[in-house]
Design a protein around this motif. Structure first.
Motif, PDB file in Angstrom:
ATOM      1  N   PHE A  34       0.846  -1.191   0.000  1.00 11.02           N
ATOM      2  CA  PHE A  34       0.000   0.000   0.000  1.00 11.02           C
ATOM      3  C   PHE A  34       0.881   1.241   0.000  1.00 11.02           C
ATOM      4  CE2 PHE A  34      -2.597  -3.386   1.668  1.00 11.02           C
ATOM      5  CZ  PHE A  34      -3.760  -3.239   0.926  1.00 11.02           C
ATOM      6  N   ALA A  35       0.864   1.955  -1.130  1.00 11.88           N
ATOM      7  CA  ALA A  35       1.713   3.124  -1.296  1.00 11.88           C
ATOM      8  C   ALA A  35       1.136   3.998  -2.404  1.00 11.88           C
ATOM      9  CB  ALA A  35       3.142   2.716  -1.637  1.00 11.88           C
ATOM     10  N   THR A  36       1.620   5.221  -2.456  1.00 22.66           N
ATOM     11  CA  THR A  36       1.254   6.142  -3.521  1.00 22.66           C
ATOM     12  C   THR A  36       1.483   5.500  -4.890  1.00 22.66           C
ATOM     13  OG1 THR A  36       1.711   8.084  -2.174  1.00 22.66           O
ATOM     14  CG2 THR A  36       1.875   8.361  -4.546  1.00 22.66           C
ATOM     15  N   HIS A  37       0.601   5.784  -5.843  1.00 22.84           N
ATOM     16  CA  HIS A  37       0.631   5.300  -7.234  1.00 22.84           C
ATOM     17  C   HIS A  37       0.137   3.859  -7.375  1.00 22.84           C
ATOM     18  CE1 HIS A  37       2.789   8.946  -8.042  1.00 22.84           C
ATOM     19  NE2 HIS A  37       3.934   8.524  -7.525  1.00 22.84           N
ATOM     20  N   MET A  38      -0.371   3.240  -6.332  1.00 18.27           N
ATOM     21  CA  MET A  38      -0.774   1.831  -6.442  1.00 18.27           C
ATOM     22  C   MET A  38      -2.032   1.670  -7.296  1.00 18.27           C
ATOM     23  SD  MET A  38      -2.314   1.082  -2.649  1.00 18.27           S
ATOM     24  CE  MET A  38      -3.588   2.128  -1.928  1.00 18.27           C
ATOM     25  N   VAL A  39      -2.215   0.441  -7.745  1.00 15.66           N
ATOM     26  CA  VAL A  39      -3.448   0.035  -8.429  1.00 15.66           C
ATOM     27  C   VAL A  39      -4.150  -0.977  -7.545  1.00 15.66           C
ATOM     28  CG1 VAL A  39      -4.462  -0.999 -10.495  1.00 15.66           C
ATOM     29  CG2 VAL A  39      -2.383   0.399 -10.691  1.00 15.66           C
ATOM     30  N   LEU A  40      -5.453  -0.778  -7.332  1.00 14.09           N
ATOM     31  CA  LEU A  40      -6.271  -1.719  -6.570  1.00 14.09           C
ATOM     32  C   LEU A  40      -7.114  -2.540  -7.528  1.00 14.09           C
ATOM     33  CD1 LEU A  40      -7.488   0.613  -3.667  1.00 14.09           C
ATOM     34  CD2 LEU A  40      -5.523  -0.947  -3.673  1.00 14.09           C
ATOM     35  N   GLN A  41      -7.391  -3.783  -7.149  1.00 14.53           N
ATOM     36  CA  GLN A  41      -8.139  -4.700  -8.003  1.00 14.53           C
ATOM     37  C   GLN A  41      -9.604  -4.317  -8.064  1.00 14.53           C
ATOM     38  OE1 GLN A  41      -7.155  -7.298 -10.047  1.00 14.53           O
ATOM     39  NE2 GLN A  41      -9.311  -7.227 -10.658  1.00 14.53           N
ATOM     40  N   ARG A  42     -10.135  -4.252  -9.266  1.00 13.08           N
ATOM     41  CA  ARG A  42     -11.550  -3.935  -9.457  1.00 13.08           C
ATOM     42  C   ARG A  42     -12.416  -5.179  -9.259  1.00 13.08           C
ATOM     43  NH1 ARG A  42     -12.581  -3.675 -16.054  1.00 13.08           N
ATOM     44  NH2 ARG A  42     -11.486  -5.623 -16.546  1.00 13.08           N
ATOM     45  N   ASP A  43     -13.701  -4.961  -9.030  1.00 13.36           N
ATOM     46  CA  ASP A  43     -14.742  -5.993  -9.071  1.00 13.36           C
ATOM     47  C   ASP A  43     -14.563  -7.122  -8.057  1.00 13.36           C
ATOM     48  OD1 ASP A  43     -15.829  -4.524 -11.160  1.00 13.36           O
ATOM     49  OD2 ASP A  43     -14.900  -5.767 -12.712  1.00 13.36           O
ATOM     50  N   MET A  44     -13.813  -6.897  -6.984  1.00 13.96           N
ATOM     51  CA  MET A  44     -13.749  -7.863  -5.895  1.00 13.96           C
ATOM     52  C   MET A  44     -13.379  -7.118  -4.623  1.00 13.96           C
ATOM     53  SD  MET A  44     -10.137  -9.979  -6.363  1.00 13.96           S
ATOM     54  CE  MET A  44     -10.518 -10.578  -8.005  1.00 13.96           C
ATOM     55  N   LYS A  45     -13.647  -7.745  -3.477  1.00 15.49           N
ATOM     56  CA  LYS A  45     -13.281  -7.086  -2.233  1.00 15.49           C
ATOM     57  C   LYS A  45     -11.770  -6.857  -2.194  1.00 15.49           C
ATOM     58  CE  LYS A  45     -12.592 -11.118   0.777  1.00 15.49           C
ATOM     59  NZ  LYS A  45     -13.058 -11.841   1.979  1.00 15.49           N
ATOM     60  N   VAL A  46     -11.373  -5.749  -1.571  1.00 15.22           N
ATOM     61  CA  VAL A  46      -9.963  -5.366  -1.519  1.00 15.22           C
ATOM     62  C   VAL A  46      -9.524  -5.293  -0.060  1.00 15.22           C
ATOM     63  CG1 VAL A  46      -8.291  -3.542  -2.032  1.00 15.22           C
ATOM     64  CG2 VAL A  46     -10.086  -4.107  -3.701  1.00 15.22           C
ATOM     65  N   PRO A  47      -8.792  -6.272   0.446  1.00 12.21           N
ATOM     66  CA  PRO A  47      -8.282  -6.190   1.819  1.00 12.21           C
ATOM     67  C   PRO A  47      -7.271  -5.055   1.960  1.00 12.21           C
ATOM     68  CG  PRO A  47      -8.175  -8.449   0.971  1.00 12.21           C
ATOM     69  CD  PRO A  47      -8.450  -7.556  -0.195  1.00 12.21           C
ATOM     70  N   VAL A  48      -7.386  -4.320   3.049  1.00  9.23           N
ATOM     71  CA  VAL A  48      -6.407  -3.316   3.425  1.00  9.23           C
ATOM     72  C   VAL A  48      -6.038  -3.618   4.873  1.00  9.23           C
ATOM     73  CG1 VAL A  48      -5.890  -0.854   3.659  1.00  9.23           C
ATOM     74  CG2 VAL A  48      -7.503  -1.629   1.884  1.00  9.23           C
ATOM     75  N   TRP A  49      -4.738  -3.694   5.168  1.00  9.74           N
ATOM     76  CA  TRP A  49      -4.362  -4.151   6.503  1.00  9.74           C
ATOM     77  C   TRP A  49      -3.074  -3.478   6.963  1.00  9.74           C
ATOM     78  CZ3 TRP A  49      -3.417  -6.702   2.041  1.00  9.74           C
ATOM     79  CH2 TRP A  49      -2.135  -7.253   1.832  1.00  9.74           C
ATOM     80  N   GLY A  50      -2.802  -3.637   8.256  1.00  7.37           N
ATOM     81  CA  GLY A  50      -1.600  -3.048   8.817  1.00  7.37           C
ATOM     82  C   GLY A  50      -1.512  -3.313  10.307  1.00  7.37           C
ATOM     83  N   THR A  51      -0.844  -2.433  11.029  1.00  7.05           N
ATOM     84  CA  THR A  51      -0.686  -2.569  12.470  1.00  7.05           C
ATOM     85  C   THR A  51      -1.084  -1.272  13.163  1.00  7.05           C
ATOM     86  OG1 THR A  51       1.616  -1.806  12.487  1.00  7.05           O
ATOM     87  CG2 THR A  51       1.246  -4.168  12.186  1.00  7.05           C
ATOM     88  N   ALA A  52      -1.425  -1.393  14.430  1.00  5.31           N
ATOM     89  CA  ALA A  52      -1.766  -0.250  15.282  1.00  5.31           C
ATOM     90  C   ALA A  52      -1.700  -0.733  16.723  1.00  5.31           C
ATOM     91  CB  ALA A  52      -3.156   0.290  14.952  1.00  5.31           C
ATOM     92  N   ASP A  53      -1.791   0.197  17.643  1.00  3.82           N
ATOM     93  CA  ASP A  53      -1.853  -0.194  19.047  1.00  3.82           C
ATOM     94  C   ASP A  53      -3.072  -1.066  19.298  1.00  3.82           C
ATOM     95  OD1 ASP A  53       0.423   1.152  19.707  1.00  3.82           O
ATOM     96  OD2 ASP A  53      -0.593   2.891  20.575  1.00  3.82           O
ATOM     97  N   ALA A  54      -2.941  -2.050  20.133  1.00  2.00           N
ATOM     98  CA  ALA A  54      -4.081  -2.904  20.477  1.00  2.00           C
ATOM     99  C   ALA A  54      -5.241  -2.039  20.959  1.00  2.00           C
ATOM    100  CB  ALA A  54      -3.676  -3.908  21.543  1.00  2.00           C
ATOM    101  N   GLY A  55      -6.399  -2.294  20.400  1.00  2.24           N
ATOM    102  CA  GLY A  55      -7.595  -1.549  20.794  1.00  2.24           C
ATOM    103  C   GLY A  55      -7.787  -0.236  20.064  1.00  2.24           C
ATOM    104  N   GLU A  56      -6.832   0.165  19.239  1.00  2.00           N
ATOM    105  CA  GLU A  56      -6.981   1.432  18.522  1.00  2.00           C
ATOM    106  C   GLU A  56      -7.964   1.276  17.371  1.00  2.00           C
ATOM    107  OE1 GLU A  56      -4.322   4.942  16.362  1.00  2.00           O
ATOM    108  OE2 GLU A  56      -3.342   3.110  17.088  1.00  2.00           O
TER     109      GLU A  56
END
Length: 520
Positions: A34-56
């Motif tokens: 996941f970064a600037t200039h990316m292409v995301l897949q059309r016509d299907m769900k797109v997972p987006v994920w990462g990390t954060a503090d627990a409970g955030e």
């Protein structure tokens, strides 16, 4: 067989310049692709994920959607964007957290078709020459013409690891004459020829490593679950333990390390987990970090590094089937298209025709395809420069398998043989509008009798079939076509009417070579 999807994440602070935000970061991060200039897949769900503090609480906003979730106890989070229509508009994805000092903004995001590109050095091979390596035929012209701003490529850094990694370094680049020279040539040519037909943005996620073996790209769980491949992972574990037991262990491990095929070309890293020939290390370092970035399918190029060591030639097809099953299970997108490039010809034992035969075995799996390149090789170059036909043929297979176009996507493929007295009649699939002898009479055929001695043979087109014979074989038993490491001397000029070459084949299952081709 089902395998657990392992979470993967990217420490955004380590890639601040990539994302175009300040070096001071809040706790929320995004996964590697996941970064600037990316292409995301059309016509299907797109997972987006990462990390954060627990409970955030984490919120992702893009294309009119707003998805919120809460980071779990292991500090991971994921949302799934709803299926989106094609868009060449430059839009911004915003990711924010309740403890985030400022939101993360990823600019110039498109929606279209995304393909994974993986394999060996011929997938890494860049469009432009870089020292002694790379450079398509007419690469200067190719680079100058590479004005396709809706083609983007993410190039992952070559990374090996003993355990599944969370991140892989890499950036998205917009295709232009300034950037295309560094693109994977096959990835670029495939994307270009595909886009010319489907007219949508195309993103390539390129994660490839030179001289790598198929088992390096398969997860530990998948290899351990198969009786034929479990010994591969067991041997790796033994080497890893031995090497890391101290200096004496390193010396002992070095003695059992297999010899490289080409010592001048292959330099083995000192530790097993840094060796691209070892099992699971590239899955861990390069595939795991991009799972489960939404893709339409995968292209793969190619497989000769299986030669000369463990587990050997006859395991390649089985390994590739495990790889496909493993990746499909982890992406959880069903049987997404998987298209491989068959080995071209080369005067080198690593381009053994047995590997080509093994490569063809994946076609028994659904939504798979194979590009024949027997006509594009170079005698003494393992990295042939004439890759334009390969990119075009990959796009044809994608159009047929992924996009449902009713087109011929393959050259003639052996179907069956019938012995008629002193002749052998060969039937093919994928004959298109008919069989073609390109450039004159057909070459590259041999026949053998029960003595298993092969002689050059004449082949003539008879309707949709070939009739093959030799005056030296009165009772033919077997036929081979282009069955050689580099069949230039034999020729290989059988095509269909769509100018697609026939795949090399043999009708026998005798040991190879037995006893070799006898020149007339």
């Amino acid at each position: 067989m089902k395998f657990q999807i392992l979470p993967v994440f990217n420490t955004l602070a380590l890639a601040g310049l990539t994302f175009g935000v300040t070096a001071l970061r809040a706790d929320v991060t995004l996964a590697s692709p996941f970064a600037t200039h990316m292409v995301l897949q059309r016509d299907m769900k797109v997972p987006v994920w990462g990390t954060a503090d627990a409970g955030e609480a984490v919120t992702v906003e893009f294309a009119g959607q707003k998805k919120t979730t809460t980071a779990t106890a292991d500090k991971t989070w994921r949302v799934d964007l709803d299926a989106m229509a094609t868009s060449a508009d430059s839009r911004t994805m915003t990711v924010s957290g309740t403890k985030t000092a400022q939101p993360i903004k990823l600019d110039d995001v498109l929606v279209g078709e995304v393909w994974l590109a993986s394999g060996q050095s011929n997938m890494v091979f860049p469009v432009a020459a870089s020292g002694p390596y790379g450079g398509l035929i007419n690469y200067e012209g190719e680079v100058a013409a590479a004005k396709y701003p809706t083609i983007r490529m993410f190039t992952g850094q070559d990374t090996k690891a003993h355990d599944p990694a969370a991140t892989v370094s890499g950036t998205w680049a917009v295709c232009s004459p300034d950037t295309a020279g560094a693109f994977s040539a096959i990835g670029y040519l495939f994307a270009r020829d595909l886009q010319l037909q489907i007219k949508v943005p195309v993103g390539i996620v390129c994660v490839a490593s030179g001289a790598s073996c198929a088992q390096a790209w398969i997860s530990r769980e998948a290899l351990a679950a198969d009786a034929q491949t479990k010994p591969i992972i067991d041997a790796f574990d033994t080497r890893y333990t031995l090497y890391h037991s101290g200096p004496d262990g390193q010396a002992a491990e070095a003695k059992i390390r297999p010899t490289p095929i080409n010592k001048a070309r292959v330099t083995r890293p000192p530790a097993p987990e840094r060796d691209q020939h070892m099992p699971t290390v590239l899955f861990n370092g390069m595939i795991n970090p991009v799972l489960p970035y939404a893709i339409r399918g995968a292209i793969w190029y190619q497989g000769e590094s299986i030669d000369g060591g463990t587990p050997g030639l006859n395991m390649y097809g089985h390994l590739m089937q495990i790889l496909i099953q493993d990746w499909r299970g982890r992406w959880n997108e069903g049987d997404f298209p998987f298209i491989e490039v068959q080995l071209p010809g080369q005067k080198n034992i690593s381009n053994n025709p047995i590997i080509r035969e093994q490569q063809q075995t994946i076609l028994s799996m659904p939504n798979t395809g194979m590009v024949v390149t027997i006509d594009t090789g170079e005698a003494t170059n393992v990295h042939p420069r004439n890759k334009q036909p390969t990119g075009y043929r990959l796009a044809l297979v994608a159009l047929a398998t992924a996009y449902g176009q009713k087109i011929e996507d393959s050259g003639p493929m052996f179907d069956s043989v019938a012995i008629e007295g002193g002749n052998a009649r060969i039937k093919f699939t994928h004959v298109g509008g008919g069989l073609v002898a390109k450039g004159g009479e057909l070459k590259g055929f041999q026949v053998a009798g029960a003595d298993q001695k092969f002689y050059d043979a004449a082949a003539k087109i008879d309707g949709q079939t070939l009739v093959v014979s030799s005056p030296l074989v009165s009772a033919p038993v077997a036929v081979r076509y282009a069955w050689d490491d580099f069949p230039e001397g034999l020729g290989c000029n059988l095509y269909n009417s769509y100018d697609l070459p026939a795949a090399p084949f043999r009708t026998d299952k005798w040991d190879y070579p037995i006893p070799g081709i006898v020149e007339n």
